[in-house]
Design an enzyme around this catalytic site. Structure first.
Site, PDB file in Angstrom:
ATOM      1  N   LYS A  32      -9.799  20.209   4.834  1.00 41.51           N
ATOM      2  CA  LYS A  32     -10.727  19.220   5.394  1.00 41.51           C
ATOM      3  C   LYS A  32     -10.565  17.937   4.610  1.00 41.51           C
ATOM      4  O   LYS A  32     -10.606  17.937   3.371  1.00 41.51           O
ATOM      5  CB  LYS A  32     -12.172  19.723   5.270  1.00 41.51           C
ATOM      6  CG  LYS A  32     -13.155  19.002   6.186  1.00 41.51           C
ATOM      7  CD  LYS A  32     -13.092  19.537   7.603  1.00 41.51           C
ATOM      8  CE  LYS A  32     -14.314  19.267   8.449  1.00 41.51           C
ATOM      9  NZ  LYS A  32     -14.205  19.969   9.755  1.00 41.51           N
ATOM     10  N   THR A  53     -12.647  24.994   8.273  1.00 43.13           N
ATOM     11  CA  THR A  53     -12.739  23.717   7.573  1.00 43.13           C
ATOM     12  C   THR A  53     -14.177  23.219   7.562  1.00 43.13           C
ATOM     13  O   THR A  53     -14.571  22.467   6.675  1.00 43.13           O
ATOM     14  CB  THR A  53     -11.796  22.668   8.200  1.00 43.13           C
ATOM     15  OG1 THR A  53     -12.232  22.350   9.521  1.00 43.13           O
ATOM     16  CG2 THR A  53     -10.362  23.172   8.232  1.00 43.13           C
ATOM     17  N   ASP A  54     -14.963  23.659   8.525  1.00 44.61           N
ATOM     18  CA  ASP A  54     -16.388  23.299   8.504  1.00 44.61           C
ATOM     19  C   ASP A  54     -17.093  23.924   7.298  1.00 44.61           C
ATOM     20  O   ASP A  54     -17.966  23.293   6.692  1.00 44.61           O
ATOM     21  CB  ASP A  54     -17.060  23.756   9.802  1.00 44.61           C
ATOM     22  CG  ASP A  54     -18.491  23.280   9.908  1.00 44.61           C
ATOM     23  OD1 ASP A  54     -18.691  22.084  10.180  1.00 44.61           O
ATOM     24  OD2 ASP A  54     -19.406  24.102   9.692  1.00 44.61           O
ATOM     25  N   PHE A  85     -39.449   3.451   5.187  1.00 39.26           N
ATOM     26  CA  PHE A  85     -39.423   3.116   6.616  1.00 39.26           C
ATOM     27  C   PHE A  85     -40.415   4.026   7.325  1.00 39.26           C
ATOM     28  O   PHE A  85     -40.194   5.229   7.461  1.00 39.26           O
ATOM     29  CB  PHE A  85     -38.015   3.266   7.205  1.00 39.26           C
ATOM     30  CG  PHE A  85     -37.887   2.749   8.609  1.00 39.26           C
ATOM     31  CD1 PHE A  85     -38.296   1.457   8.940  1.00 39.26           C
ATOM     32  CD2 PHE A  85     -37.369   3.534   9.624  1.00 39.26           C
ATOM     33  CE1 PHE A  85     -38.197   0.970  10.231  1.00 39.26           C
ATOM     34  CE2 PHE A  85     -37.252   3.050  10.928  1.00 39.26           C
ATOM     35  CZ  PHE A  85     -37.665   1.759  11.224  1.00 39.26           C
ATOM     36  N   ARG A 117     -35.753   6.607   0.155  1.00 38.49           N
ATOM     37  CA  ARG A 117     -34.455   6.775   0.789  1.00 38.49           C
ATOM     38  C   ARG A 117     -33.455   5.876   0.087  1.00 38.49           C
ATOM     39  O   ARG A 117     -33.830   5.000  -0.698  1.00 38.49           O
ATOM     40  CB  ARG A 117     -34.529   6.392   2.271  1.00 38.49           C
ATOM     41  CG  ARG A 117     -34.934   4.952   2.506  1.00 38.49           C
ATOM     42  CD  ARG A 117     -34.782   4.555   3.985  1.00 38.49           C
ATOM     43  NE  ARG A 117     -35.060   3.129   4.147  1.00 38.49           N
ATOM     44  CZ  ARG A 117     -34.833   2.442   5.266  1.00 38.49           C
ATOM     45  NH1 ARG A 117     -34.343   3.050   6.332  1.00 38.49           N
ATOM     46  NH2 ARG A 117     -35.094   1.143   5.339  1.00 38.49           N
ATOM     47  N   GLN A 122     -35.135  -5.078   7.708  1.00 42.57           N
ATOM     48  CA  GLN A 122     -35.575  -6.413   8.111  1.00 42.57           C
ATOM     49  C   GLN A 122     -36.466  -7.038   7.017  1.00 42.57           C
ATOM     50  O   GLN A 122     -36.312  -8.221   6.679  1.00 42.57           O
ATOM     51  CB  GLN A 122     -36.373  -6.362   9.426  1.00 42.57           C
ATOM     52  CG  GLN A 122     -35.531  -6.074  10.659  1.00 42.57           C
ATOM     53  CD  GLN A 122     -35.449  -4.615  11.016  1.00 42.57           C
ATOM     54  OE1 GLN A 122     -35.579  -3.740  10.142  1.00 42.57           O
ATOM     55  NE2 GLN A 122     -35.213  -4.322  12.285  1.00 42.57           N
ATOM     56  N   HIS A 165     -25.772   3.949   6.465  1.00 43.21           N
ATOM     57  CA  HIS A 165     -26.633   5.113   6.272  1.00 43.21           C
ATOM     58  C   HIS A 165     -26.039   6.125   5.296  1.00 43.21           C
ATOM     59  O   HIS A 165     -24.855   6.455   5.363  1.00 43.21           O
ATOM     60  CB  HIS A 165     -26.881   5.807   7.606  1.00 43.21           C
ATOM     61  CG  HIS A 165     -27.421   4.906   8.668  1.00 43.21           C
ATOM     62  ND1 HIS A 165     -28.634   4.276   8.567  1.00 43.21           N
ATOM     63  CD2 HIS A 165     -26.909   4.504   9.866  1.00 43.21           C
ATOM     64  CE1 HIS A 165     -28.844   3.545   9.644  1.00 43.21           C
ATOM     65  NE2 HIS A 165     -27.806   3.653  10.443  1.00 43.21           N
TER      66      HIS A 165
END
Lengths: 268, 268, 268, 268
Positions: free
Chosen positions: B7, B52-53, B146, B163, B206, B234
């Site tokens: 992977k 591979t996962d 958020f 976060r 923002q 993200h």
């Protein structure tokens, strides 16, 4: 204050099952909203800020019923959906779709810049002549399973007998002797690779690759060895049930990273 | 038959909370296995084919305890883990990590090719002189929330007051008049952007951007207007509980696509 | 009819020789003109169509006297130059410059995404641990020559004892044993590479690389072998004499393709 | 000491004039040599270091007679050429060629990832529906001139009535009303663009673009406005006379940067 917010790079693919033909659609979406959100900037008040994560979810949710070759119609459905939200004044949706050419009932080829390659190397005594192809993108909506693999504490992948299999074929092969017409031979290799991918079922990408190698070695006697890189270009099922929808198992998320990295060499 | 499977492109990030400093680590992993899997190629027998996962999951699972700046040590842990699997004979793990420079207790800047930009335009009567910056990558592990956003039937994003916030700042601004030393002014704008990102808490990207704009307008009187593109890069929490682990909420998956696309202009 | 024409991707670099410091500047320019050229579209009348090739030449011609860190000023000079042309009504010039950090009098490092890398591989018996770096961009404006090379019928390259030498260092090395603090060791390797590039004169990129390897092997006893890829990132002298100018030999054209591809391994 | 040197990214294109068909070939070459050059590393002795610039020249010099669709043969000629050099022990040459499909006698289309695009935008009152295409790569070996342009002190471009014209078409258009079958309409636009490029002679890329726009507006009454970006993807004549060869004017250097940047909008 002029401003917009949105989500870009939302990739979605979809199968519409048919008899005998499956249809396959894919698009990358860019959603942009404008509206009454000055308070978000100045006061941290998010009451009108539709999350961009929700925009992403919406693309998958609406793709199930609305994504077809008529991109304009799907874009319009998305525009109308977001225009109805509180505090949203303007919406634009951009979609882009790469070109896929049909091969049989469940197969497609697409172009990421397909290339013919060669490598010739010599130390003055012997010469090694290689042909090759890269960027041959192939995808099929059936005849691909993956099961019977080992499980451990970190395995979450379910077994499946029905998935999208897609890869960008990179193959190189050794000629001995070099055929007189390398261009015709290259076309024959390309056809054999396509046949080996689309005409045969497979239990894994390795299994599929073996059949591609076999087709090439059968078709071209001058090839003594062929090597493959077959990145597994995943189209992950996107689970629609958390969105309150019946999941018809036709909506997928194509991802670039991570990708399965499969390499092997078959010698005659 | 020579072959390998693995992977590539497995991206992982991690916070180690500290007093007063958070540590932040990230890496992209490429796992490669070799072993006794000829039957997978020839017969579709996957009994030795570690998915591979599962490799991907293992990177996240082991990152929680083992990922630090000592990349070699983390790679070695992964190598030993996979070598213990049935039918696996050889393992290699490659890791790559971009450079992050600390800014304060919870902040970091990284380089994706930072650039100073300018644009000058004229129709013969008036001249518009713009300065700019692009590729200024900033990331912080705290002081970002958020919540309070609208929910609809497709919203699955949880509210959060903790976060990773990361973006690659692209900003352009109009000078009137043009300062005599544009290089010193550009550096002052850059510092103001960094202060506005790291020194102030935010309720959204923002809201963070507004504070960056405010710092710039306060610092440089010659700037009459500033425009931003702030892609939300993200770092998604990676849920370790399906892997049978306690989830300490310190392991993340950075993703390129999709990304939030936030744009706005502030005029003095 | 709304329209524009221009040249994008015009890359220029420049040295200003000094005592003791050289200054180095680089920028990528995008020129856009608007004007009275409807006849070009409809009738093929090019009498007002300033060729985009001329725009390119103009960037190099004016760079010799006008390109400095003050990008806005250089952009403004270009705008004024093109506004004076017949049939041109509006001009915009965009410039972008990557960041270069000074190392000594004639040296600079720049960031194309520098990365620390590692690779660990094992077959269950022995373990191979590699450290690495990639994307370390270094450039110097002196202490680099290339002469005494073989000439044949196709050789046009002049011998030089004064050129820009630039590369993006990719190096990997084998640890045996692995040092206890790999992060400190990596920093020491990085410093040694920089010293080997900037502190030593060279007769070729191979010769420079040898000195970089030597510095690393001297500094880190645990490294048994080091391998390099040193692409030669050419800055080609741009000949200004066909433009009717005295050529001060300070203006260059950076090119991505083709590039010299130099690779070697030094074992202790 | 294991080492190699070479030149990568050498791009070459070539026309073979014919009646009625021109042939067009292109390839990117990567040359790698190994040999007796330790003294270059350790002592700065370049007497065996074939300059990579000479390798580049050699590709163009030998392309004139040897580059055809038989890439293996061209690679072999290059290998033999370099093997004959003093101090060179091993040579490898890699070539890659993208796929070009013939359109008429002097035209070709190639794929850099052609995409169908759309954009729908609304403010709740009116809806704007746009169709689009990007990445449609077209190239022709005749029926393209550029002359009669203004000259100034920096103009070096010669007038020509015989050049390669190539671009990657990006076009967007406004539908009013939206046609009932947008997929059929998109195909009709694509055909019209191809006809406008290949069936009509042009005096500039602007002139060519006008004819493409005209074809589209004639074919599709629902299109009220069409906008183009037509980057001029230059294939520069490579002058072989400094290499002691007769220059047959059939060998070119494709370059990515800089490129002409042509944009315009035609409203019905």
């Amino acid at each position: 204050m002029d401003n917009s917010w949105g989500k870009d790079g939302v990739r979605v693919s979809k199968i519409i099952r048919g008899e005998p033909n499956d249809e396959f659609f894919e698009a990358t979406a860019h959603i942009t909203l404008k509206g009454d959100v000055e308070a978000a900037y100045q006061d941290g008040d998010n009451s009108n800020v539709v999350p961009t994560d929700t925009m992403k979810n919406t693309v998958y949710a609406m793709a199930q019923d609305h994504l077809t070759a008529d991109l304009e119609s799907f874009a319009r459905s998305l525009v109308e959906h977001f225009l109805a939200k509180s505090g949203v004044d303007e919406v634009s949706v951009e979609l882009a779709s790469t070109r896929w050419d049909r091969v049989g009932d469940q197969g497609f080829t697409g172009g990421h810049g397909e290339r013919r390659t060669t490598r010739v190397a010599s130390d003055g005594n012997s010469v090694r002549v290689e042909g090759g192809i890269s960027g041959l993108v192939v995808l099929k909506t059936g005849a691909s399973s993956f099961s019977g693999f080992p499980k451990d504490e970190y395995t979450t992948l379910p077994e499946t007998d029905d998935r999208i299999l897609a890869t960008s074929v990179e193959a190189t092969w050794i000629y001995d002797p070099t055929p007189s017409d390398t261009t015709a031979t290259w076309s024959l290799v390309r056809t054999s690779l396509i046949d080996g991918f689309f005409d045969e079922s497979s239990a894994s990408i390795q299994h599929q690759g073996w059949q591609m190698a076999t087709k090439v070695l059968e078709a071209v006697p001058e090839i003594t060895e062929i090597s493959f890189k077959l990145p597994n270009e995943h189209h992950l099922p996107f689970d629609l049930t958390p969105l309150g929808l019946e999941d018809k198992k036709i909506v997928f998320q194509p991802v670039n990273e991570p990708f399965g990295d499969i390499r092997f060499t078959v010698t005659r």
